[in-house]
Design a protein around this motif. Sequence first.
Motif, PDB file in Angstrom:
ATOM      1  N   GLU A  24      96.261  78.048  29.270  1.00 45.68           N
ATOM      2  CA  GLU A  24      96.911  76.490  29.261  1.00 45.68           C
ATOM      3  C   GLU A  24      96.448  76.018  30.556  1.00 45.68           C
ATOM      4  OE1 GLU A  24     101.483  77.050  30.752  1.00 45.68           O
ATOM      5  OE2 GLU A  24     101.088  77.252  28.650  1.00 45.68           O
ATOM      6  N   SER A  25      96.133  74.700  30.508  1.00 48.14           N
ATOM      7  CA  SER A  25      96.065  73.903  31.685  1.00 48.14           C
ATOM      8  C   SER A  25      97.173  72.997  31.880  1.00 48.14           C
ATOM      9  CB  SER A  25      94.791  73.002  31.400  1.00 48.14           C
ATOM     10  OG  SER A  25      93.389  73.847  31.518  1.00 48.14           O
ATOM     11  N   LEU A  26      97.462  72.548  33.172  1.00 50.88           N
ATOM     12  CA  LEU A  26      98.528  71.654  33.384  1.00 50.88           C
ATOM     13  C   LEU A  26      98.077  70.589  34.383  1.00 50.88           C
ATOM     14  CD1 LEU A  26     101.590  71.332  33.439  1.00 50.88           C
ATOM     15  CD2 LEU A  26     101.803  72.827  35.422  1.00 50.88           C
ATOM     16  N   ILE A  27      98.353  69.492  33.669  1.00 50.99           N
ATOM     17  CA  ILE A  27      97.442  68.287  34.548  1.00 50.99           C
ATOM     18  C   ILE A  27      98.796  67.417  35.125  1.00 50.99           C
ATOM     19  CG2 ILE A  27      96.178  66.184  34.240  1.00 50.99           C
ATOM     20  CD1 ILE A  27      95.440  69.032  31.973  1.00 50.99           C
ATOM     21  N   MET A  28      98.956  67.305  36.298  1.00 51.90           N
ATOM     22  CA  MET A  28      99.970  66.594  36.789  1.00 51.90           C
ATOM     23  C   MET A  28      99.422  65.237  37.243  1.00 51.90           C
ATOM     24  SD  MET A  28     102.465  68.683  36.396  1.00 51.90           S
ATOM     25  CE  MET A  28     103.872  67.687  37.273  1.00 51.90           C
ATOM     26  N   ASP A  29     100.117  64.249  37.287  1.00 43.79           N
ATOM     27  CA  ASP A  29      99.966  62.794  37.715  1.00 43.79           C
ATOM     28  C   ASP A  29      99.962  63.018  39.413  1.00 43.79           C
ATOM     29  OD1 ASP A  29      99.602  59.929  36.679  1.00 43.79           O
ATOM     30  OD2 ASP A  29     100.805  59.876  38.413  1.00 43.79           O
ATOM     31  N   GLU A  30      99.018  62.240  39.880  1.00 46.10           N
ATOM     32  CA  GLU A  30      99.048  62.358  41.091  1.00 46.10           C
ATOM     33  C   GLU A  30      99.933  61.104  41.975  1.00 46.10           C
ATOM     34  OE1 GLU A  30      94.848  61.789  42.338  1.00 46.10           O
ATOM     35  OE2 GLU A  30      94.711  59.912  41.566  1.00 46.10           O
ATOM     36  N   LYS A  31     100.318  60.096  41.012  1.00 44.45           N
ATOM     37  CA  LYS A  31     101.064  58.995  41.652  1.00 44.45           C
ATOM     38  C   LYS A  31     102.618  59.228  41.308  1.00 44.45           C
ATOM     39  CE  LYS A  31      97.419  55.873  41.492  1.00 44.45           C
ATOM     40  NZ  LYS A  31      96.844  54.570  41.075  1.00 44.45           N
ATOM     41  N   VAL A  32     102.776  59.618  40.090  1.00 45.98           N
ATOM     42  CA  VAL A  32     104.197  59.731  39.651  1.00 45.98           C
ATOM     43  C   VAL A  32     104.592  61.253  39.658  1.00 45.98           C
ATOM     44  CG1 VAL A  32     105.878  59.472  37.679  1.00 45.98           C
ATOM     45  CG2 VAL A  32     103.975  58.063  37.929  1.00 45.98           C
TER      46      VAL A  32
END
Length: 61
Positions: A24-32
Amino acid sequence: MAKLNKVNLTQRMVDTLKIPEEGESLIMDEKVPGLGVRIRDTGKASLLPQQEAVAVHHCAV
């Protein structure tokens, strides 16, 4: 283990996510803080609204 990326998470970004070959890949928001998307090798994507755990201390009165 999931691959972690930080990006400006928008609907357009989510629509263009590539399915990982395995795992899996986990993509996190850089602003929130705590907002992310997990995408699995099956093609399933999940929104991940996370909160930090807050310790609660009880005092005897």
